[in-house]
Design a protein around this motif. Structure first.
Motif, short mmCIF file in Angstrom:
data_model
loop_
_atom_site.label_atom_id
_atom_site.label_comp_id
_atom_site.label_asym_id
_atom_site.label_seq_id
_atom_site.Cartn_x
_atom_site.Cartn_y
_atom_site.Cartn_z
N THR A 207 48.96 28.36 37.83
CA THR A 207 49.94 28.23 36.74
C THR A 207 51.30 28.73 37.19
O THR A 207 52.33 28.08 36.94
N GLY B 19 54.72 26.54 37.66
CA GLY B 19 55.94 26.89 36.94
C GLY B 19 57.11 27.16 37.85
O GLY B 19 58.25 26.74 37.56
N ASN C 9 50.98 38.36 35.39
CA ASN C 9 50.59 37.30 34.46
C ASN C 9 49.93 37.91 33.22
O ASN C 9 49.35 39.00 33.29
N LEU D 95 54.76 36.53 33.33
CA LEU D 95 54.48 35.36 32.50
C LEU D 95 53.68 35.85 31.31
O LEU D 95 52.59 36.40 31.47
N ILE E 8 49.74 26.37 26.92
CA ILE E 8 49.73 25.86 28.29
C ILE E 8 48.30 25.94 28.79
O ILE E 8 47.74 27.03 28.96
N GLN F 125 53.96 20.27 28.93
CA GLN F 125 53.46 21.59 29.27
C GLN F 125 54.23 22.18 30.46
O GLN F 125 54.60 23.36 30.45
N LEU G 226 56.53 25.58 30.67
CA LEU G 226 56.23 26.58 31.70
C LEU G 226 57.47 26.86 32.55
O LEU G 226 57.79 28.02 32.85
N GLN H 246 59.95 29.01 30.69
CA GLN H 246 59.54 30.41 30.62
C GLN H 246 59.74 31.11 31.97
O GLN H 246 60.23 32.24 32.03
#
Length: 467
Positions: free
Chosen positions: A19, A23, A152, A178, A184, A205, A209, A212
């Motif tokens: 992820t 991102g 995360n 994050l 997501i 999505q 991401l 962010q």
């Protein structure tokens, strides 16, 4: 050679490195940064997300299946001139083969490529234990270069409190965080993530991401750390030079199954075949009614035929086209899902049976657990399209199915010593569960392309063994 580069490594599977990598790639791509993504290990699906985001093929780098020299060559060959080469790690940073510590791990790859590492930590439910984890990962090996960390599943107030304390205790900067983002979801199935083509709202999505990441990760510091990577020397491995000299020649038409069912290919495999003269002609076993015309070879890679078994079995004109091609005895390569598609039937976990191509008199059934998986060394037991007696090829298997006949042209041996027979092979056929990265033994690609060319030029397939 100076190549700005970083590895995004995790403390373990499921910590969020895929992820975060997605991102970061999306956020930097939005800023116009020229990116080249890579994936450590043999994974097919994570690179598809990378490629979807940046608009160019992601590449696999595997330190068990390939020599260090080949890994450095592939990295430099594909990353030269970019603003940032970003490598997504595999599993936990130090996780490799149990009987060969660190072998095949992200840590080993980072050392081979002299690459600075950003550690991803799932900080949910933790505070200063984050510092202990960072220090532990830094201290286990003096050869690795952990230059930062990202947390995360941590909200902004907690991150702001942790950042100065963790940095003081470790000497390593926290680049950002994050927060929990329940909207997501990169969904999974038995072989890993669901592929990008199957996620309807993927772009939305990814956009959320990226927004962010832009807000909560210091991307300029990340780019600066990438520029700290030292110069990396490389050369073209001799085995690659020899294979290219022997395998290259006039253009040869090879059909390749590429759709949402069959898409497990290493991009470097396809590039090597193309470099040797292959004209790769994509087709869809799911949507098309017949193969491309005038083929001298056919390549059907892995994928999820079990998920689309009903639709594949209903496309009877394509089944007949592939069956007819198989009867011509022209070159045919089929890996894992492609091997299943060539079979007679597939029985799913609900015991429902589907009819496939019947090129091979083999029946398949789905299993509840991995049948055989992991790295293997294949050793040819007889002469055939991809190998002669004693020829060794490093490969891997990963599948939730099994068959009535897995073939016996090769012995497959895991690093722990477990062995089995694998692969159906003749002068023109290679069909079995193993996935082969051609750069692990480039002569494999040369034999495949050269056999197709011999057929196209009117020679018998064993012509290549005499040339």
């Amino acid at each position: 050679m100076r190549i700005p580069r970083l590895m995004i490594a995790g403390t373990g599977s499921g910590c969020g490195k895929t992820t975060l990598t997605a991102g970061i790639l999306a956020a930097l791509n939005n800023q116009g940064v020229d990116l080249q993504p890579f994936k450590a290990g043999p994974d097919f699906i994570d690179p598809q997300f990378h490629s979807h985001i940046v608009g160019k093929p992601s590449r696999n780098l595997d330190s068990w299946m390939m020599t260090p020299e080949m890994v450095r060559y592939l990295f430099c060959h594909n990353a030269t001139g970019v603003d940032l080469a970003l490598i997504e790690g595999v599993m936990g940073f130090y996780d490799g083969l149990l009987n060969e510590p660190l072998k095949g791990s992200s840590a080993e790859l980072s050392v081979i490529l002299k690459t600075p590492v950003i550690l991803v930590i799932n900080g949910k439910g933790m505070s200063l234990s984050v510092a202990a984890m960072i220090r532990g990962y830094m201290g286990l090996s003096p050869d690795v270069n952990i230059v930062g960390a990202i947390l995360n599943q941590v909200r902004e107030p907690i991150y702001k409190q942790l950042k100065p304390q963790v940095e003081e205790m470790t000497g390593v900067p926290l680049l950002g965080y994050l927060p929990p983002m329940p909207d997501i979801e990169l969904k999974s199935r038995q072989l890993g993530l669901v592929t990008p083509t199957e996620i309807v709202d993927l772009d939305a999505q990814i956009a959320k991401l990226a927004a962010q990441i832009t807000e909560s990760v210091d991307l300029q510091l990340l780019l600066n750390l990438a520029k700290s990577a030292p110069s990396l020397d490389h050369r073209v491995p001799e085995e690659l030079v020899s294979a290219l000299e022997w395998g290259s020649g006039s253009p040869v038409r090879i059909g390749i199954a590429q759709d949402k069912v069959f898409n497990f290919y290493y991009q470097d495999n396809l590039d090597l075949m193309t470099q040797m003269g292959a004209e790769l002609l994509p087709f869809s076993p799911l949507e098309d009614t017949q193969l491309p015309s005038e083929l001298a070879g056919l390549y059907i890679g892995g994928g999820y035929p079990e998920v689309y078994a009903a639709a594949l079995s209903e496309n009877v004109t394509m089944l007949e086209s592939v069956r007819t091609y198989g009867q011509t005895k022209k070159p045919l390569l089929a890996e894992c899902g492609g091997f299943m598609y060539l079979g007679r039937t597939l029985k799913d976990q609900a015991d429902k049976e589907y009819t496939f191509c019947n090129v091979l008199p083999v029946d398949f059934h789905m299993t509840e657990r991995l049948s055989r998986f992991g790295y293997i060394t294949l050793t040819a037991q007889r002469e055939g399209i991809l190998g002669g007696p004693g020829m060794a090829i490093r490969a891997h298997e990963f599948h939730y199915s099994d068959s009535s006949d897995n073939g016996d042209a090769f012995s497959a041996v895991r690093p722990n010593g477990r062995s089995w027979s694998a692969i159906h092979m003749t002068d023109t056929l290679f069909a079995g569960y193993p996935h082969i990265p051609f750069y692990a033994n480039p002569v494999v690609a040369a034999r495949a392309v050269k056999t197709c060319r011999a057929i196209q030029d009117g020679h018998p397939p064993d012509h290549i063994f005499r040339s």
